[in-house]
Design a protein around this motif. Structure first.
Motif, PDB file in Angstrom:
ATOM      1  N   THR A 120      35.311  35.560  74.814  1.00  0.00           N
ATOM      2  CA  THR A 120      36.004  35.666  73.478  1.00  0.00           C
ATOM      3  C   THR A 120      37.643  35.350  73.519  1.00  0.00           C
ATOM      4  OG1 THR A 120      34.572  37.112  72.531  1.00  0.00           O
ATOM      5  CG2 THR A 120      36.244  36.829  71.401  1.00  0.00           C
TER       6      THR A 120
ATOM      7  N   SER B 142      39.901  27.624  69.997  1.00  0.00           N
ATOM      8  CA  SER B 142      39.920  27.476  68.489  1.00  0.00           C
ATOM      9  C   SER B 142      41.254  27.224  67.811  1.00  0.00           C
ATOM     10  CB  SER B 142      39.176  28.603  67.882  1.00  0.00           C
ATOM     11  OG  SER B 142      40.066  29.799  67.945  1.00  0.00           O
TER      12      SER B 142
ATOM     13  N   LYS C 214      26.730  32.519  73.538  1.00  0.00           N
ATOM     14  CA  LYS C 214      26.765  33.625  72.739  1.00  0.00           C
ATOM     15  C   LYS C 214      28.159  33.930  72.080  1.00  0.00           C
ATOM     16  CE  LYS C 214      23.065  35.740  75.165  1.00  0.00           C
ATOM     17  NZ  LYS C 214      22.476  37.230  75.935  1.00  0.00           N
ATOM     18  N   ASN C 215      29.131  34.054  72.840  1.00  0.00           N
ATOM     19  CA  ASN C 215      30.622  34.211  72.234  1.00  0.00           C
ATOM     20  C   ASN C 215      30.883  33.076  71.329  1.00  0.00           C
ATOM     21  OD1 ASN C 215      31.953  35.566  75.229  1.00  0.00           O
ATOM     22  ND2 ASN C 215      30.684  36.520  73.407  1.00  0.00           N
ATOM     23  N   TYR C 216      30.778  31.833  71.310  1.00  0.00           N
ATOM     24  CA  TYR C 216      30.835  30.448  70.395  1.00  0.00           C
ATOM     25  C   TYR C 216      30.134  30.952  69.224  1.00  0.00           C
ATOM     26  CZ  TYR C 216      29.959  25.933  68.977  1.00  0.00           C
ATOM     27  OH  TYR C 216      29.495  24.787  68.132  1.00  0.00           O
ATOM     28  N   LYS C 217      28.819  31.409  69.185  1.00  0.00           N
ATOM     29  CA  LYS C 217      28.221  31.458  68.036  1.00  0.00           C
ATOM     30  C   LYS C 217      28.521  32.578  67.426  1.00  0.00           C
ATOM     31  CE  LYS C 217      23.260  31.903  66.139  1.00  0.00           C
ATOM     32  NZ  LYS C 217      21.897  32.011  66.597  1.00  0.00           N
ATOM     33  N   GLN C 218      29.060  33.839  67.990  1.00  0.00           N
ATOM     34  CA  GLN C 218      29.622  35.067  67.212  1.00  0.00           C
ATOM     35  C   GLN C 218      30.827  34.600  66.716  1.00  0.00           C
ATOM     36  OE1 GLN C 218      30.025  37.450  70.793  1.00  0.00           O
ATOM     37  NE2 GLN C 218      27.824  37.958  70.709  1.00  0.00           N
ATOM     38  N   LEU C 219      31.668  33.691  67.180  1.00  0.00           N
ATOM     39  CA  LEU C 219      33.019  33.244  66.664  1.00  0.00           C
ATOM     40  C   LEU C 219      32.728  32.037  65.508  1.00  0.00           C
ATOM     41  CD1 LEU C 219      35.197  33.262  69.797  1.00  0.00           C
ATOM     42  CD2 LEU C 219      35.500  34.970  68.117  1.00  0.00           C
ATOM     43  N   GLN C 220      31.346  31.566  65.179  1.00  0.00           N
ATOM     44  CA  GLN C 220      31.163  30.766  64.337  1.00  0.00           C
ATOM     45  C   GLN C 220      32.074  29.363  64.474  1.00  0.00           C
ATOM     46  OE1 GLN C 220      31.177  32.892  60.934  1.00  0.00           O
ATOM     47  NE2 GLN C 220      28.933  33.435  61.025  1.00  0.00           N
ATOM     48  N   LEU C 221      32.414  28.934  65.650  1.00  0.00           N
ATOM     49  CA  LEU C 221      33.499  27.846  65.715  1.00  0.00           C
ATOM     50  C   LEU C 221      32.719  26.632  65.350  1.00  0.00           C
ATOM     51  CD1 LEU C 221      34.638  28.714  69.342  1.00  0.00           C
ATOM     52  CD2 LEU C 221      35.510  29.400  67.201  1.00  0.00           C
ATOM     53  N   ASP C 222      33.689  25.828  64.792  1.00  0.00           N
ATOM     54  CA  ASP C 222      32.932  24.327  64.274  1.00  0.00           C
ATOM     55  C   ASP C 222      32.851  23.273  65.254  1.00  0.00           C
ATOM     56  OD1 ASP C 222      33.086  25.417  61.675  1.00  0.00           O
ATOM     57  OD2 ASP C 222      35.224  24.725  61.403  1.00  0.00           O
TER      58      ASP C 222
ATOM     59  N   ALA D 138      21.707  31.235  70.681  1.00  0.00           N
ATOM     60  CA  ALA D 138      22.737  30.514  70.924  1.00  0.00           C
ATOM     61  C   ALA D 138      22.611  29.302  71.574  1.00  0.00           C
ATOM     62  CB  ALA D 138      23.994  31.553  71.869  1.00  0.00           C
TER      63      ALA D 138
END
Length: 374
Positions: A200, A207, A228-236, A257
């Protein structure tokens, strides 16, 4: 006199009967990199068994000496020395990991034993060691494939997140070097360790730079945590992985993810989806079916590395005997071999033999591999 001649004939027959090729192998069959080494081990054992059933190579049976490195560089060095000094092997296939291969690269030259690595770091064959080859395509080729795709789609702001190991270091170097050549702007450069359990912090820093794309370069469980962390942070930003995750094991670890992730890989993963006219299709489908039926497990590109390494060794050994040349010279003479990762054309200056066509781009959709056609 007749008795002496008879004894000599028996000795000659016995020596021919027991003539054997001593082939060594080093794979990470346990530990975090076991998803690399286990399909390599299974593939090589299957091929050696098949070859011996058909008379071996040039009538010589193959004795396989295979050891687990556990993905540890020091263990690879220890086992390589054992293969050379105790087992007296003619050649070695492996290791699975780039770091382990780099740890024994100079030993192959020192003991003059051909080494056909299943790892991908450019540094394995740069600079050239006369006794060291590799079958996994180079990181630079994968990077060029990715960057070409990004340029086609108008994306140039890239953040990189690389593992702190041999594979990650080599990938990072290629990502930075090729970016300058291909007009890619590296806006963030973060790293992670193989045993990190959360990315994260690195992804949050990335980000803040608003990249178009995030490229993660690693193997093992860590890239799945990145996903998984990428999806949790909802990055564009679009998430792209390296060929180091080209295994169903990655999809299992990443779960939902993994959806939408893009990566360069070999054709083996989508063998049945290739057009019938594709020159690799029949070989790929045959290997895939035989492997999956035997081991009740999905084929992986890493098992394909062992497949290519053995076939190349087999061709080289045959030609070395036929032409009375060294195995290393025979490998350098191999041209046009259609392997699981592409067409191999070796030379004295190229100990990998592949070009950018070795890679295709895949996207993970509904838990499976899809050819990227956009």
């Amino acid at each position: 006199m007749k008795k002496l001649v008879l004894i000599l004939m028996i000795l000659m027959i016995t020596s021919v009967s027991y003539a054997e090729i001593r082939l060594g192998a080093l794979f990470s069959t346990t530990g975090p990199a076991s998803f690399l080494g286990m399909p390599e081990k299974q593939t090589l054992e299957m091929l050696v068994e098949e070859a011996n059933k058909n008379g071996g190579i040039n009538g010589e049976k193959i004795e396989l000496y295979l050891y687990d490195t556990r993905g540890i560089d020091a263990e690879a060095r220890k086992k390589f020395i054992r293969l050379v000094k105790k087992d007296r092997v003619d050649a070695v296939i492996g290791p699975s990991r780039s770091g382990s291969t780099l740890a024994i690269k100079e030993l192959a030259g020192k003991f003059k034993v051909p080494l056909i690595s299943c790892a991908s770091s450019d540094r394995i064959i740069e600079p050239i060691n006369p006794f060291v080859f590799k079958v996994a395509p180079s990181d630079t080729l994968a990077v060029r494939k990715i960057y070409s795709y990004l340029k086609e789609h108008g994306k140039s702001k890239v953040a990189i997140l690389t593992a702190q190991n041999g594979f990650g270091d080599s990938g990072r170097t290629a990502l930075l070097n090729e970016a300058e050549k291909m007009g890619i702007d590296i806006v963030a450069d973060e790293k992670f360790r193989d045993n990190d359990r959360d990315m994260t912090s690195q992804l949050t820093k990335i980000s803040e730079k608003n990249p178009d794309v995030i490229i993660c370069w690693g193997v093992g469980p860590a890239p799945a945590i990145v996903a998984k962390n990428y999806k949790q942070l909802q990055l564009d930003a679009t998430l792209i992985m390296s060929h180091g995750v080209a295994s169903k094991k990655f999809i299992e670890l990443a779960g939902n993810a993994a959806e939408g992730i893009i990566l360069p890989a070999g054709r083996l993963l989508v063998a049945e989806k290739l057009h019938d006219s594709n020159k690799f299709k029949s070989m790929l489908v045959e290997y895939k079916n035989v492997y999956e039926n035997r081991f009740d497990s999905s084929v992986s590109t890493f098992g394909g590395h062992a497949y290519d390494a053995f076939q190349i060794f087999k061709k080289a050994y045959k030609n070395s005997v036929k032409e009375n040349i060294k195995i290393t010279e025979a490998i350098e003479n191999i041209k046009g071999y259609l392997g699981t990762y592409g067409e191999f054309n070796f030379s004295q200056k190229d100990h990998n033999g592949l070009d950018m066509d070795a890679f295709i781009l895949l996207e993970i959709k509904n838990g499976d591999w899809q050819l990227l056609n956009k």
